[in-house]
Every structure is written in structure tokens, then in C-alpha cells.
Scaffold this motif. Structure first.
Motif, PDB file in Angstrom:
ATOM      1  N   THR A 112       0.995   7.688   2.051  1.00  0.00           N
ATOM      2  CA  THR A 112      -0.141   8.555   1.770  1.00  0.00           C
ATOM      3  C   THR A 112      -1.303   7.759   1.183  1.00  0.00           C
ATOM      4  N   GLN A 113      -2.487   8.310   1.334  1.00  0.00           N
ATOM      5  CA  GLN A 113      -3.661   7.674   0.745  1.00  0.00           C
ATOM      6  C   GLN A 113      -3.574   7.669  -0.772  1.00  0.00           C
ATOM      7  N   GLU A 114      -2.953   8.713  -1.324  1.00  0.00           N
ATOM      8  CA  GLU A 114      -2.785   8.771  -2.777  1.00  0.00           C
ATOM      9  C   GLU A 114      -1.956   7.594  -3.281  1.00  0.00           C
ATOM     10  N   VAL A 121       2.029  -0.872  -3.410  1.00  0.00           N
ATOM     11  CA  VAL A 121       2.105   0.376  -2.648  1.00  0.00           C
ATOM     12  C   VAL A 121       3.569   0.638  -2.287  1.00  0.00           C
ATOM     13  N   ILE A 146      -1.671   4.693  -1.880  1.00  0.00           N
ATOM     14  CA  ILE A 146      -2.502   3.496  -1.787  1.00  0.00           C
ATOM     15  C   ILE A 146      -3.499   3.448  -2.935  1.00  0.00           C
ATOM     16  N   ASP A 147      -4.131   4.583  -3.227  1.00  0.00           N
ATOM     17  CA  ASP A 147      -5.130   4.638  -4.293  1.00  0.00           C
ATOM     18  C   ASP A 147      -4.522   4.323  -5.658  1.00  0.00           C
ATOM     19  N   ARG A 148      -3.274   4.747  -5.883  1.00  0.00           N
ATOM     20  CA  ARG A 148      -2.619   4.528  -7.171  1.00  0.00           C
ATOM     21  C   ARG A 148      -2.175   3.070  -7.355  1.00  0.00           C
ATOM     22  N   SER A 149      -2.023   2.356  -6.250  1.00  0.00           N
ATOM     23  CA  SER A 149      -1.515   0.990  -6.326  1.00  0.00           C
ATOM     24  C   SER A 149      -2.555   0.046  -6.925  1.00  0.00           C
ATOM     25  N   LYS A 159       5.917   9.460   4.946  1.00  0.00           N
ATOM     26  CA  LYS A 159       4.718   8.783   5.424  1.00  0.00           C
ATOM     27  C   LYS A 159       3.964   8.187   4.244  1.00  0.00           C
ATOM     28  N   LYS A 213      -6.084  -3.390  -0.776  1.00  0.00           N
ATOM     29  CA  LYS A 213      -7.388  -2.761  -0.856  1.00  0.00           C
ATOM     30  C   LYS A 213      -8.457  -3.703  -0.287  1.00  0.00           C
ATOM     31  N   ASP A 214      -9.622  -3.143   0.010  1.00  0.00           N
ATOM     32  CA  ASP A 214     -10.659  -3.897   0.715  1.00  0.00           C
ATOM     33  C   ASP A 214     -11.017  -5.202   0.003  1.00  0.00           C
ATOM     34  N   GLN A 251      -0.062  -3.010   2.710  1.00  0.00           N
ATOM     35  CA  GLN A 251      -1.467  -2.636   2.567  1.00  0.00           C
ATOM     36  C   GLN A 251      -2.085  -3.237   1.313  1.00  0.00           C
TER      37      GLN A 251
END
Length: 504
Positions: free
Chosen positions: A143-145, A133, A147-150, A141, A189-190, A187
Motif C-alpha cells: 500500500t501507499q501508506e 517498507v 511506503i509513506d510510513r517507511s 498488496k 522514495k524519490d 521500493q
């Protein structure tokens, strides 16, 4: 690499050089040769006079260099005894943000040409990929995007995407990859948190070991380097504990020194870090990189002086050294030429001699003296804190004897006049248009400061009761306001002189 954030030829030339022959950009010696090191030989070359890995890493934030600029840099690197280039521009989306996307056909062909161009000059091409990330820059900031791309470190589909990207790079000729987790957010992912908890290092190390195992099974010559999230300092930490305990010992690990941008890098520091990493560190030297002056300081600056502050035996305590250049490729060559001299012969390196030779050899320079009059003001840097001594002496002498007819006043006025003429004088002295374009904002700022200095001398020469005193002060104040509105930073001592004059 990083900015200083907390988070950054083709003909054959023969020339006698000491005991060797300078041939086609490589120093051929009867006792030692300096080809691009293989993975098997890097750690066995510790008794030679040179660093085993002598590299340039295009690792800054900002506009990446062009294809042509990189090829020009390869020529320069060959001429200055470098043997490694690392492709790691933070703003190439395929390298970082969109790490999993394959290069389109046209871009892939260009990349293949770059790899071949480096190899033709006996320079190892290293490709950096950063799937974590991206840490947001100041004012940005997360972004969720992003995080999602990582990557999901333990997610099979994401690991497969990384494998396919590396297969593309191997198909383009890349044999060494740097898995880069510098300047990434913490960060995960779950699924990763369920496996690694908060141990980011464990996630990174497991992925690195897997990549090396998979890629070596496909190509026994494949080599992996590793840029950790904790890449500076000398104190042990949990991340490094994981690295030394679990990371495959064949993998080089990046370290930037005691600081992100280190004024000095000492051998004893490298030895300490070697204990914490379980191997000699591969130095990512953040000099002369200047991206942080844009993003952090918001006062863009050039660092044109020689490399300083690196120990003469550092090559015996590290796996090698990679110099991170400025955003400006042509201007970077002034400092990089001195870095090349240091990397080739650290014990014999003399910064001042190397700097003079760098200027004399710079492409397209007809009159080095004119360019040198500007370079003196662009030497202040993370490795050289002191301003130019000569101008400091001229200013000090003036304040001791500011009389209009004094020798001190004449000398200082002559210096300011020289600065004021730079925009006209430099184009006649330097034919390298790319270099002129890169340094032009700082040349204009310096010329403006020279004009302010002349206005300051004129203002100070007028007695208090003179009818033009108020007008002279108003002109000086107006000029200073314009200069202070220009964020480019150079020659601060001249600006400070003019500001002090206003108070008189």
C-alpha cells in the motif's frame, strides 16, 4: 524470523554437572565461563566449546508473545544456557510498521521491565527495529501508506525520527539494537533513488554506519547488528558486495543459512558467506519457527522435535546462533531446550538424548510417555523430513497381514486407540495448562485420525458381501471429509492409511 516466506529462576539450584556446577541456570566451570558476551569479546571466544552468542529471537509473524510469556521464556533460557534474547516480533507495530512512533508510557515501562528481567538472568536484550517498507505477505498488496510510513534513508527528518526512537530504547536500558531490513520491499522514495539509484544495499549500509556512529557517541557500549535484505544463500551478490566493502566491521550481519528455512547449516557454507560479508555471519536459525505453515502453507503445524543438521564445529565459523521459535512459546521449549544443548556443546550434542532430556524436564509433565505418544507425530519438520518410523512399520506390517485376528492388526488398532484417547489422557498426564492449550488443535486432529484409523480397520475387516460394508465405508468417508476440512497438520501417515483403506 521471518516465516519461511521468500520473503520467512529465581532460587539458586546447585547440581554437579560434569566438571562444573549448575548454579541458578548458569554452568559455572573452572576453565571457562559463559556470561552474556560483550561486543568486545564476541569474536575472541572462537576457541571455547560453546557459541559466543546463544540466543532466542522472537522474530515470527503472528500474535507476539505476552509480557508474562517472555518473562517465562527468560527463565527457561537461563536454565538452558542461553545468553541473548532478540525482540523482533513482526506484528509489533512499534517495531515495524509504526517504527518511528515512540512507545506510550505504559508500554515503555513494560519494555523497561523486560530489559531488566533479561539482564537479571544474565541475558542480553536486543531490540530490533525495521524501518523499511514491509514486504506484503501472500494475498496482500503493498500500500501507499506502507511506503509513506517507511524511512527515507537519506531524508534528514526520517533519520532524526530513527535517532529519537533509539534514544527512547537506550533510555529503557537497551544497549544492542538490530537494524532489520529482512522481509522489506525494494521500493525507495524519490530522494533516495536520486542518491542510491537501485542499490538498496548502499542505502541500508549508509544508514547502519550512521546509526552506529551516532549512538556510540552517546553511549560507548552501544552495539549494532544488521539484518540484510539478502539474508540467505551462499552465492555472492551486489547487496553483499556493498556490505563487505562499506559496512562497519563492528556490526554483526544476520544469515539464515543456504535457505530461508535451512534443513542443514554447514561450516563450509558459513565460511563462504563470511568471505562475502567480510565477517563471520550471525546465524538466524529458522527452526523451530512455524509461522510459514500458517501464512504460506495454510496448514498450521507444530515442530516439536530436536534440532538436527547443524555442524558440530559451526560455532568456530560463525559469530553465534539465534533460534527463531514457534508462535506457541510453551510448545517451543521442547525444541529450544535441544537448541540450548547444541549451542552450549555442539561437539557433544546428541539430538535424541537432548530430546529425551527436554521432554523429561518440561514443566508440568507428570507422565512423559503419554505426551511422547503425541510428540512422535509432531516431529516431521524442515530439519527432519522422515515421518515417525514406528507408525510406518505398524502400517506396513498391517498391509502384509490385514487379517482381523492377526498380531499386526492388533498392534495397529492399539496405536489408533491410543491416539483416540489423547484428549482425555493428556490432561491427566500434563499439568502445564498453557502447553495443553497450545497443542490442543493438533491433539484433537490426531485423535480424529486415530478414530479414522479404527474405522478403516473395521471397514477392511468386513467381507465384500457383508451387509454393514457400505455403512462402514460411509462412516469412514464422512470422518475423512471432516478431517480434511481441518487445516491443522499432524500425523499425515495415519490419514494416508485411512484414505488408502477407502480404495479397497
Amino acid at each position: 524470523m521471518k516465516r519461511a516466506l521468500i520473503w520467512a529462576g529465581a532460587g539458586v539450584l546447585l547440581l554437579a554437572v560434569g566438571a562444573g556446577i549448575w548454579q541458578g541456570g548458569y554452568l559455572q566451570r573452572s576453565v571457562e565461563t559463559t556470561p552474556a558476551p560483550s561486543a568486545a569479546t564476541e569474536d575472541t571466544q572462537t576457541e571455547t566449546r560453546s557459541f559466543a552468542i546463544r540466543g532466542v529471537i522472537e522474530g515470527f509473524y503472528g500474535k507476539p508473545w505476552s509480557f508474562e510469556e517472555r518473562l517465562s521464556m527468560f527463565d527457561f533460557m537461563a536454565d538452558h544456557r542461553y545468553n541473548t534474547y532478540v525482540y523482533a516480533p513482526k506484528d509489533d507495530p512499534y517495531q515495524r510498521v509504526s517504527w518511528a512512533d515512540l512507545y506510550p508510557a505504559a508500554d515503555a515501562e513494560r519494555m523497561k521491565q523486560l530489559v531488566q528481567g533479561a539482564e537479571n538472568r544474565r541475558i542480553r536484550f536486543v531490540y530490533s527495529i525495521s524501518p523499511g517498507v514491509p514486504a506484503p505477505l501472500p494475498g496482500q498488496k503493498l500500500t501507499q501508506e506502507a511506503i509513506d510510513r517507511s524511512i527515507g534513508y537519506s531524508v534528514a527528518a526520517d533519520r532524526e525520527r530513527l535517532k529519537k526512537k533509539l534514544e527512547q530504547m537506550r533510555g529503557l536500558g537497551v544497549k544492542t539494537v538490530m537494524l532489520s531490513f529482512d522481509d522489506v520491499a525494494s521500493q525507495m522514495k524519490d530522494k533516495d533513488r536520486g542518491i542510491y539509484g537501485t542499490d538498496l544495499g548502499a542505502a541500508h549500509v549508509e544508514l547502519a554506519n550512521l546509526v552506529l556512529e551516532e549512538q556510540r557517541a552517546l553511549d560507548p557500549e552501544f552495539t549494532l547488528w544488521f539484518a540484510p535484505t539478502r539474508y540467505h544463500g551462499v552465492k555472492d551478490n551486489q547487496y553483499w558486495q556493498t556490505v563487505r566493502a562499506k559496512l562497519n566491521p563492528d556490526i554483526h550481519v544476520i544469515w539464515t543459512g543456504k535457505e530461508i528455512v535451512s534443513p542443514a547449516i554447514r561450516s563450509e557454507e558459513a565460511d563462504q558467506v563470511a568471505k562475502w560479508l567480510g565477517r563471520k555471519p550471525l546465524v538466524w536459525d529458522n527452526y523451530p519457527v512455524n509461522d510459514f505453515t500458517y501464512e504460506i502453507d495454510h496448514r498450521p503445524q507444530l515442530f516439536l522435535g530436536p534440532l538436527e543438521g547443524r555442524d558440530a564445529d559451526l560455532h568456530l565459523h560463525t559469530a553465534g546462533l539465534l533460534a527463531n521459535p514457534m508462535i506457541q512459546p510453551e510448545a517451543s521449549k521442547l525444541a529450544l531446550a535441544t537448541v540450548g544443548d547444541y549451542l552450549d556443546d555442539p561437539k557433544g550434542y546428541d539430538p535424541e538424548q537432548a530430546w529425551g532430556e527436554s521432554l523429561a524436564a518440561l514443566r508440568g509433565v507428570k507422565d512423559a510417555k503419554v505426551l511422547a505418544s503425541m510428540l512422535a507425530y509432531a516431529r516431521t519438520s524442515p530439519v527432519h523430513a522422515a515421518p515417525d518410523a514406528r507408525i510406518a512399520e505398524l502400517i506396513a506390517a498391517f498391509w502384509k497381514d490385514p487379517a482381523p485376528a492377526s498380531a499386526a492388526t492388533a498392534h495397529l488398532r492399539s496405536e489408533f486407540e491410543r491416539l483416540q484417547r489423547l484428549p482425555v489422557g493428556l490432561p491427566t498426564a500434563v499439568e502445564n495448562k498453557a502447553l495443553l492449550a497450545e497443542i490442543n488443535p493438533w491433539v484433537r486432529k490426531l485423535a480424529g485420525q486415530g478414530e479414522a484409523g479404527l474405522l478403516a480397520i473395521e471397514y477392511l475387516s468386513l467381507p465384500p458381501e457383508h451387509a454393514e460394508k457400505a455403512t462402514a465405508k460411509a462412516q469412514l468417508v464422512g470422518k475423512l471429509q471432516k478431517l480434511q476440512a481441518d487445516p491443522t497438520k499432524i500425523g499425515e501417515e495415519v490419514l494416508e492409511f485411512a484414505l488408502e483403506a477407502v480404495k479397497k
